[in-house]
Write a protein that holds these residues in place. Sequence first.
Motif, PDB file in Angstrom:
ATOM      1  N   PRO A 151       0.864  -1.152   0.253  1.00 57.03           N
ATOM      2  CA  PRO A 151       0.159  -0.052  -0.247  1.00 57.03           C
ATOM      3  C   PRO A 151       0.623   1.061  -0.146  1.00 57.03           C
ATOM      4  O   PRO A 151       1.852   1.093   0.084  1.00 57.03           O
ATOM      5  CB  PRO A 151      -0.688   0.039   1.307  1.00 57.03           C
ATOM      6  N   ASP A 152       0.662   1.610  -1.230  1.00 60.17           N
ATOM      7  CA  ASP A 152       1.618   3.387  -0.748  1.00 60.17           C
ATOM      8  C   ASP A 152       0.162   4.732  -2.056  1.00 60.17           C
ATOM      9  O   ASP A 152      -1.159   4.650  -1.617  1.00 60.17           O
ATOM     10  CB  ASP A 152       2.811   3.917  -1.904  1.00 60.17           C
ATOM     11  N   GLY A 153       0.906   5.417  -2.056  1.00 65.41           N
ATOM     12  CA  GLY A 153      -0.226   6.955  -2.405  1.00 65.41           C
ATOM     13  C   GLY A 153      -0.510   5.924  -3.254  1.00 65.41           C
ATOM     14  O   GLY A 153      -1.802   6.525  -4.130  1.00 65.41           O
ATOM     15  N   ARG A 154       0.129   5.767  -4.692  1.00 64.96           N
ATOM     16  CA  ARG A 154      -0.356   4.638  -5.666  1.00 64.96           C
ATOM     17  C   ARG A 154      -2.229   4.193  -5.688  1.00 64.96           C
ATOM     18  O   ARG A 154      -2.908   4.381  -6.913  1.00 64.96           O
ATOM     19  CB  ARG A 154       0.921   4.552  -6.235  1.00 64.96           C
ATOM     20  N   THR A 155      -2.024   2.956  -4.952  1.00 65.97           N
ATOM     21  CA  THR A 155      -2.552   1.952  -4.491  1.00 65.97           C
ATOM     22  C   THR A 155      -3.980   2.419  -3.872  1.00 65.97           C
ATOM     23  O   THR A 155      -4.350   1.640  -3.811  1.00 65.97           O
ATOM     24  CB  THR A 155      -1.509   1.149  -3.746  1.00 65.97           C
ATOM     25  N   GLY A 156      -3.629   3.627  -2.731  1.00 63.16           N
ATOM     26  CA  GLY A 156      -4.650   3.546  -1.883  1.00 63.16           C
ATOM     27  C   GLY A 156      -4.635   3.700  -0.871  1.00 63.16           C
ATOM     28  O   GLY A 156      -4.681   3.310   0.211  1.00 63.16           O
ATOM     29  N   GLY A 157      -3.476   2.619  -0.378  1.00 64.17           N
ATOM     30  CA  GLY A 157      -2.570   2.715   0.922  1.00 64.17           C
ATOM     31  C   GLY A 157      -1.903   3.685   1.770  1.00 64.17           C
ATOM     32  O   GLY A 157      -2.957   4.599   1.738  1.00 64.17           O
ATOM     33  N   ALA A 158      -1.364   3.584   2.411  1.00 66.34           N
ATOM     34  CA  ALA A 158      -0.795   4.057   3.446  1.00 66.34           C
ATOM     35  C   ALA A 158      -0.358   5.524   2.822  1.00 66.34           C
ATOM     36  O   ALA A 158      -1.033   5.798   2.407  1.00 66.34           O
ATOM     37  CB  ALA A 158      -0.208   3.239   4.655  1.00 66.34           C
ATOM     38  N   GLY A 159       1.213   4.679   3.443  1.00 66.29           N
ATOM     39  CA  GLY A 159       1.890   6.074   3.211  1.00 66.29           C
ATOM     40  C   GLY A 159       2.135   7.071   3.912  1.00 66.29           C
ATOM     41  O   GLY A 159       3.183   8.176   3.833  1.00 66.29           O
TER      42      GLY A 159
ATOM     43  N   ALA B 181     -10.450  10.520  -6.889  1.00 68.91           N
ATOM     44  CA  ALA B 181      -9.946  10.023  -7.982  1.00 68.91           C
ATOM     45  C   ALA B 181      -8.629   9.527  -7.665  1.00 68.91           C
ATOM     46  O   ALA B 181      -8.189   8.371  -7.904  1.00 68.91           O
ATOM     47  CB  ALA B 181      -9.138  10.521  -9.656  1.00 68.91           C
ATOM     48  N   ARG B 182      -7.658   9.710  -6.723  1.00 69.62           N
ATOM     49  CA  ARG B 182      -6.354   9.594  -6.393  1.00 69.62           C
ATOM     50  C   ARG B 182      -6.552   8.429  -4.786  1.00 69.62           C
ATOM     51  O   ARG B 182      -5.887   7.093  -5.360  1.00 69.62           O
ATOM     52  CB  ARG B 182      -5.350  10.439  -5.486  1.00 69.62           C
ATOM     53  N   GLY B 183      -7.559   8.706  -4.022  1.00 73.45           N
ATOM     54  CA  GLY B 183      -8.107   7.486  -3.268  1.00 73.45           C
ATOM     55  C   GLY B 183      -7.087   7.304  -2.040  1.00 73.45           C
ATOM     56  O   GLY B 183      -6.653   6.358  -1.468  1.00 73.45           O
ATOM     57  N   ARG B 184      -6.055   8.842  -1.933  1.00 75.34           N
ATOM     58  CA  ARG B 184      -4.818   8.868  -0.788  1.00 75.34           C
ATOM     59  C   ARG B 184      -5.503   9.671   0.779  1.00 75.34           C
ATOM     60  O   ARG B 184      -5.297   9.163   1.676  1.00 75.34           O
ATOM     61  CB  ARG B 184      -3.596   9.417  -1.600  1.00 75.34           C
ATOM     62  N   ALA B 185      -6.426  10.552   0.556  1.00 75.80           N
ATOM     63  CA  ALA B 185      -6.329  11.286   1.800  1.00 75.80           C
ATOM     64  C   ALA B 185      -7.641  11.426   2.042  1.00 75.80           C
ATOM     65  O   ALA B 185      -7.684  10.320   3.501  1.00 75.80           O
ATOM     66  CB  ALA B 185      -6.996  12.853   1.104  1.00 75.80           C
ATOM     67  N   ILE B 186      -8.567   9.910   1.218  1.00 74.95           N
ATOM     68  CA  ILE B 186     -10.399   9.589   1.923  1.00 74.95           C
ATOM     69  C   ILE B 186     -10.050   7.881   1.331  1.00 74.95           C
ATOM     70  O   ILE B 186      -9.917   7.542   0.036  1.00 74.95           O
ATOM     71  CB  ILE B 186     -11.365  10.807   1.857  1.00 74.95           C
TER      72      ILE B 186
ATOM     73  N   LEU C 234      -6.751  -4.915   3.445  1.00 78.19           N
ATOM     74  CA  LEU C 234      -6.168  -6.177   2.351  1.00 78.19           C
ATOM     75  C   LEU C 234      -7.195  -5.941   1.184  1.00 78.19           C
ATOM     76  O   LEU C 234      -8.317  -6.150   0.741  1.00 78.19           O
ATOM     77  CB  LEU C 234      -6.995  -7.451   3.359  1.00 78.19           C
ATOM     78  N   GLY C 235      -5.959  -6.288   0.313  1.00 77.06           N
ATOM     79  CA  GLY C 235      -6.529  -6.534  -0.936  1.00 77.06           C
ATOM     80  C   GLY C 235      -5.978  -5.136  -1.632  1.00 77.06           C
ATOM     81  O   GLY C 235      -6.026  -3.989  -1.251  1.00 77.06           O
ATOM     82  N   ARG C 236      -7.409  -5.010  -3.094  1.00 75.86           N
ATOM     83  CA  ARG C 236      -7.199  -3.902  -4.179  1.00 75.86           C
ATOM     84  C   ARG C 236      -8.426  -2.911  -3.871  1.00 75.86           C
ATOM     85  O   ARG C 236      -9.054  -3.554  -3.049  1.00 75.86           O
ATOM     86  CB  ARG C 236      -7.073  -4.328  -5.389  1.00 75.86           C
ATOM     87  N   ARG C 237      -8.540  -2.158  -4.374  1.00 74.45           N
ATOM     88  CA  ARG C 237      -9.896  -1.488  -4.461  1.00 74.45           C
ATOM     89  C   ARG C 237     -10.207  -0.661  -3.725  1.00 74.45           C
ATOM     90  O   ARG C 237     -11.185  -0.809  -2.532  1.00 74.45           O
ATOM     91  CB  ARG C 237     -11.028  -1.947  -5.169  1.00 74.45           C
ATOM     92  N   ALA C 238      -9.013  -0.073  -2.728  1.00 71.76           N
ATOM     93  CA  ALA C 238      -9.304  -0.211  -1.144  1.00 71.76           C
ATOM     94  C   ALA C 238      -9.439   1.803  -0.968  1.00 71.76           C
ATOM     95  O   ALA C 238     -10.638   1.928   0.257  1.00 71.76           O
ATOM     96  CB  ALA C 238      -7.312   0.308  -0.564  1.00 71.76           C
ATOM     97  N   ALA C 239      -9.787   2.403  -2.203  1.00 74.39           N
ATOM     98  CA  ALA C 239     -10.189   3.690  -2.488  1.00 74.39           C
ATOM     99  C   ALA C 239     -11.874   2.963  -2.202  1.00 74.39           C
ATOM    100  O   ALA C 239     -12.401   4.241  -1.163  1.00 74.39           O
ATOM    101  CB  ALA C 239     -10.546   4.750  -3.306  1.00 74.39           C
TER     102      ALA C 239
END
Length: 621
Positions: free
Chosen positions: A8-16, A77-82, A350-355
């Motif tokens: 998980p990072d900023g590109r995948t909508g993860g933590a970071g 769109a990015r799924g990083r902040a929310i 866990l997994g994809r589409r965390a946003a």
Amino acid sequence: MTIAEPHPDGRTGGAGESAHAYLGLRYVLTESLVVRSDYDPLRITTAHAVTGRAQRGMLAAALRHTDREDLVEPWIARGRAIRFAPAFPLLEDGTGSAQTVPAPRCWHVRNPGGTLADLLAAPASAAGAYRTLTGHVTPDLTRRAAPLTRTEQYLGVARRDAGRHGVPYFTTSLEPGQVFETRWQLSAATRAEAESLAERVWEVLEAAGGLLSLGSGGSRAHGGGIRVTPSASGTALLDDRVDAGRRAWHRGEPRDLLLLAPAYIDDDLGRPSPAALPRAAERAAADLLGPGAVEAAGAHVHQEASGAYHRMYRGPMAEQWAAAAGSVVRLRALRDIGLEEVRALEARPLGRRAADGHGAHALLPVPAPRGAPEDRPPLAHTLTARPEPGRRFTLARPDAGTERGGGGIRPVTLADGTPTWVEPDWVSAEAAAEPDRSAVARLQDVLLSRAATEPVRARARALARRSARLPSAPLLGRLREVAAAPAPGAAATLERLAGVVTGDPRGAAPHTPLQETARAELAATAVPHGPGELSLPEWLGGAARTPRAWWEHASPDPDELARALTPVDLAWRRGESATAAAAAWAERPEVVARLSLQLIATWLAAAAWTFRDTAQREEAR
């Protein structure tokens, strides 16, 4: 099995980011709501939870409504902040509210007996029968949400035959007045930045106001309108996704990693593999807590084909196999784990589409229920959201410090979920007022008018059966056209009818009066009126000239009419019969004219059918 799970990072909508918190939102349904669970063209059945993707679209629409489209990219769109999360039913009562989560798949109901059995703790007995516990339950498994639904049938346009043939389909929707709660995960560099982000999100939702809606079918009969309030005080952030089990995790203690939303888990070849959920949970724990912190003691994973609806392309997205919500991985702590470490593990999806909220989970203590959960509807409760002191509807406004009990004032939840204090005497006074001066009187007028429809129609049908020498169906059809034509009011329509049947051009305008032959045919018709009979022109003329006196003889039985009005009379109280407000409503000139026109229109329709039936019987002879 090896898991090729993206870090998980900023590109995948993860933590970071280093700070994670949750913005709690409380949804009160103000309209019926449909959250699509499948894509059957002949049946639309709502899910009992609101997906994170649906709320993601709601916030995007709110940004457009408030002219803040510059925030669509960083927030949506990015799924990083929310990271959005499913909204589950919230059980409210006089003591407070209780969260619900998807029922853990490892718990089953034992038949006979109805007790609960944990199949991860002990295998199923061959002598008994089991069924999976479904729905949304409180974490301690003592209560289960039973949302109220409504099933309706519609006639849709078929895609074949150029839409010339209609296709019936059924829609099951959630009833308004129910309450749901969600907790969006906010990520920022510091706690202060997360609190600032929560305030900005709440400002957007508050500015959108009554434009917020959820679900599909907003252009049909169910609009999906909601009223949003913070589930915490103000816009304060919450530290946890679920309130249950907020304590340290001691060595040797088992806990259930419960999926709150479907999780898209892939294997090392990139193929969807829901069975790899236990290994994904172990890897997430090892990354955050270090190796040797926890181990998987068991799992009960249910897989399902999960998809979504793409609003831009107006069609369903490709379905993929996912670990279903409610799947459980039972973890055992190999060392003492602090509460902050537990929160950090819960913040890792866990997994994809965390946003969209997929892969969200909570670490809950293993419950020890005594019996099957009790079903309760998630209805909005007034005492849970206290009315503002200024939200009072009373005859004599009490002091600001007085809240309840005095003068019969009681808390009431309005249709939009707003709590308020209401005094029955105030409702009675407002219901008896003029409709153009009081919203309560306008509602009273609508309710009583609809309730009086059936007694008035029944009276008209009875008069048509007792009438003699009915005119021809074409002649009755001309009168029905006059009765149904647009007019300034019911009194004007009655005057036009009287002018048409009596040959008065001025009274009939803009309609054409009947000729002498047609008027003679109407004059031969005898309609029962009071103790005697009247010809049809005299009967219609009396309704236009003296409507009150005419209505006294033509109206339904007063007791029957009162029985129809009582259930919807806003001023009615237990133990009373007809109220003064209902009596005043029935005496208004516009109401008398409206009910008289309704009776006449129904009589014309019933007389036409009676004439057709008589003609068919004579032809059969």
